[in-house]
Design an enzyme around this catalytic site. Structure first.
Site, mmCIF file in Angstrom:
data_model
loop_
_atom_site.group_PDB
_atom_site.id
_atom_site.type_symbol
_atom_site.label_atom_id
_atom_site.label_comp_id
_atom_site.label_asym_id
_atom_site.label_seq_id
_atom_site.Cartn_x
_atom_site.Cartn_y
_atom_site.Cartn_z
ATOM 1 N N TRP A 433 -0.167 6.637 4.335
ATOM 2 C CA TRP A 433 -1.155 7.726 4.228
ATOM 3 C C TRP A 433 -2.265 7.526 5.239
ATOM 4 O O TRP A 433 -2.803 8.495 5.789
ATOM 5 C CB TRP A 433 -1.727 7.746 2.810
ATOM 6 C CG TRP A 433 -2.851 8.716 2.601
ATOM 7 C CD1 TRP A 433 -2.758 10.014 2.204
ATOM 8 C CD2 TRP A 433 -4.255 8.455 2.755
ATOM 9 N NE1 TRP A 433 -4.004 10.579 2.105
ATOM 10 C CE2 TRP A 433 -4.941 9.645 2.442
ATOM 11 C CE3 TRP A 433 -5.002 7.332 3.123
ATOM 12 C CZ2 TRP A 433 -6.338 9.741 2.486
ATOM 13 C CZ3 TRP A 433 -6.375 7.428 3.180
ATOM 14 C CH2 TRP A 433 -7.027 8.618 2.860
ATOM 15 N N HIS A 434 -2.612 6.271 5.521
ATOM 16 C CA HIS A 434 -3.713 5.988 6.435
ATOM 17 C C HIS A 434 -3.386 6.354 7.876
ATOM 18 O O HIS A 434 -4.303 6.646 8.657
ATOM 19 C CB HIS A 434 -4.097 4.508 6.357
ATOM 20 C CG HIS A 434 -4.949 4.167 5.187
ATOM 21 N ND1 HIS A 434 -4.438 3.971 3.926
ATOM 22 C CD2 HIS A 434 -6.290 3.992 5.073
ATOM 23 C CE1 HIS A 434 -5.425 3.689 3.088
ATOM 24 N NE2 HIS A 434 -6.557 3.701 3.752
ATOM 25 N N GLY A 435 -2.127 6.324 8.253
ATOM 26 C CA GLY A 435 -1.824 6.664 9.635
ATOM 27 C C GLY A 435 -0.378 6.448 9.981
ATOM 28 O O GLY A 435 0.351 5.703 9.318
#
Length: 584
Positions: A433-435
């Site tokens: 989700w962060h990247g």
């Protein structure tokens, strides 16, 4: 901040800007004056919004419509033409919520829910991960598939037409062979997914007015970097009358000031003057500098992200809306499990309620849980490449044999394996989700593995629950060190940088240079030390500081506020330092 658009025509220094130029700077896209909490332009925007809000706050429809419109404007100024994506998601999720509620049969409700989840995940995947998937496919299979961003082509064509019609540059030409993700796409897609699930579960009734729903989705204080707001928590507030006590308004001002200090005095100063240099070229510095840079980055990312959410909570409270607390002194945690209960609380609880529990949580497994074990070799292959295929196959076969042995010999361990897999899946997807990077996967895998290890360790540890100060201090330091260590992969742009940093720490520590390093960076180290002391201060002391500020006479409160702002401006780092979580 890659998705901000380029500036409009600027007036020369020798003349005053014309009215047209002023309007272009205010309503056009200008990379030099984006609507960031740390920019003066934002506070002019917010004061204007607050003034209009004060006039119309009794009329709920007018108030919500106004905040929806200014929120879209905020996103347009911050994220450019991607505001169209936000509007389309708002419209689709609004009608899906109504359809779920109106459906007579459970199967129909489930169908609409699946559509909402799939649609939002497709939006997130296309605009954040499509380039990553293309690159990974080419790396694993040796192909040369060319990435082509059709959305960028469409946006560029629209912008050209509008620029010609309005005689002004309204947007940045987006590359079609690269991916520029919309700012905050991870936040508002997760928010709308939870809305659809909550409507399906009956935890919240669907919003009847699309303008009210648009306000919920696009509410500007938390739109681009959270905290992630639950529909069941926020939607009831949009129908309540404005009510903020004098004490609450004082607390709101304190939250804003604290957020600005965290971001500008601590995070930006440490990042610009030390941490960014280390992670840019770790081989140019000693291992000691590399190690301090790792600890320093933990302070940077906390000050940056919690500073943003503090400001968001503060300005939201001024308008009568309560956002959830997103951080609870995370570096006071005594274990990695406690850390994740204190860090980015809105995301951690979202993943717990909408991913971990549906997977089975602590109660068992689903098909997805066991399929996860089968995907691990493919993930390892994508990370390490074909050269490591024999080792990956041998390790995978060994792990499979061990799991099968445990399942046959000790059937009671099946639940433990399922729970462990559920934890790892949740953390890996949280990392993704962060990247769109394998670096985030490695970071998440380390944290997920630590959670699994701690789950077993606390059952046999003779130190669990001890309250002596030295055990508490050791537990806090150990947890802080481990979390900081995992962030090597969170911060490093690639494996080469991470490996270089680790190599320097192990083989080129430079004990003989420590004194010189401290003398050279004494201001940075002092700020780091002050940040840790403040963070580790007792909660009762911090609450006492808040109470004293809130209880100040109005004149004294204004003077203190002005003094803090003056201090912040004096130590502010040169140049625009965007918030770290804008990229997520």
């Amino acid at each position: 901040m890659s998705s901000i658009c380029i500036s409009c025509t600027k007036p020369t220094k020798n003349r005053k800007p014309t009215t047209v130029e002023l309007l272009r700077n205010i309503f056009g896209l200008n990379i030099e004056i984006p609507l960031l909490f740390t920019q003066f332009y934002f506070w002019g925007f917010f004061v204007t919004v607050l003034a209009v809000f004060a006039v119309i706050q009794r009329e709920k429809l007018a108030r919500n419509t106004f905040l929806f419109v200014v929120s879209i404007f905020f996103y347009y100024k911050t994220g450019g033409f991607f505001f169209v994506l936000l509007l389309s998601s708002t419209v689709i999720d609004y009608f899906v919520g109504l359809s779920i509620h109106r459906a007579a049969r459970k199967g129909e409700k489930l169908g609409f829910l699946i559509f909402a989840i799939v649609y939002n995940l497709l939006v997130l995947s296309y605009f954040k991960y499509s380039y990553f998937f293309t690159e990974s496919f080419n790396d694993v299979f040796g192909t040369s598939v060319v990435y082509h961003n059709h959305f960028s082509v469409w946006v560029n064509q629209i912008q050209d037409v509008l620029s010609a019609a309005l005689d002004m540059k309204i947007g940045r030409t987006l590359p079609i062979d690269k991916l520029i993700p919309p700012i905050g796409v991870s936040f508002f897609t997760f928010q709308t997914i939870s809305y659809a699930i909550d409507v399906y579960r009956g935890d919240v009734k669907p919003v009847r007015n699309i303008l009210d729903f648009g306000f919920f989705v696009s509410y500007f204080p938390q739109l681009v970097a959270g905290p992630i707001v639950r529909a069941s928590d926020f939607i009831p507030q949009i129908y309540q009358p404005y009510q903020v006590t004098r004490r609450e308004f004082g607390i709101a001002v304190f939250w804003v000031l604290r957020g600005l200090i965290k971001k500008l005095v601590f995070a930006d100063f440490i990042a610009v003057n030390f941490v960014d240099r280390i992670f840019a070229n770790p081989e140019l510095y000693t291992g000691f500098e590399n190690l301090v840079g790792v600890y320093g980055y933990s302070l940077v990312v906390y000050g940056d992200f919690s500073g943003y959410t503090d400001i968001a909570i503060g300005i939201s409270l001024m308008m009568g809306f309560r956002l959830p607390v997103n951080f609870n002194s995370p570096y006071k945690a005594r274990s990695v499990a406690e850390f994740w209960r204190r860090w980015h609380i809105s995301l951690s609880t979202w993943l717990r309620d909408y991913l971990y529990k549906p997977l089975g949580g602590n109660k068992g497994a689903t098909v997805v849980t066991w399929a996860f074990y089968g995907l691990l070799p493919l993930i390892a292959l994508a990370v390490f490449g074909w050269d490591y295929l024999p080792a990956i196959l041998i390790v995978s076969a060994g792990v499979a044999a061990l799991l099968l042995f445990l399942d046959l010999k000790y059937p009671e361990t099946r639940l433990e394996m399922a729970v462990s897999a559920n934890l790892l899946i949740t953390m890996l997807l949280g990392g993704f989700w962060h990247g769109a990077s394998w670096m985030f996967i490695i970071w998440a895998a380390l944290n997920g593995s630590a959670l699994v290890v701690y789950k077993y360790w606390k059952r046999i540890s003779p130190y669990e629950g001890r309250t002596e100060w030295y055990w508490v201090a050791w537990s806090v330091f150990f947890t802080f060190s481990f979390i900081s260590f995992t962030r090597i992969w969170f911060r490093s742009p690639n494996l080469e940088i991470a490996n270089a940093l680790l190599h320097n720490i192990r083989h080129n520590f430079g004990f003989e240079h420590i004194r010189a390093v401290i003398d050279n960076y004494f201001r940075v180290f002092y700020v780091m030390y002050a940040g840790l002391v403040i963070h580790w201060a007792p909660s009762s002391f911090k609450q006492e500081v808040i109470d004293k500020f809130v209880d100040l006479p109005l004149v004294a409160k204004v003077l203190v506020t002005a003094g803090i702002i003056f201090l912040v401006l004096q130590v502010t780092s040169s140049g625009l330092q965007p918030f770290i979580y804008f990229q997520f």
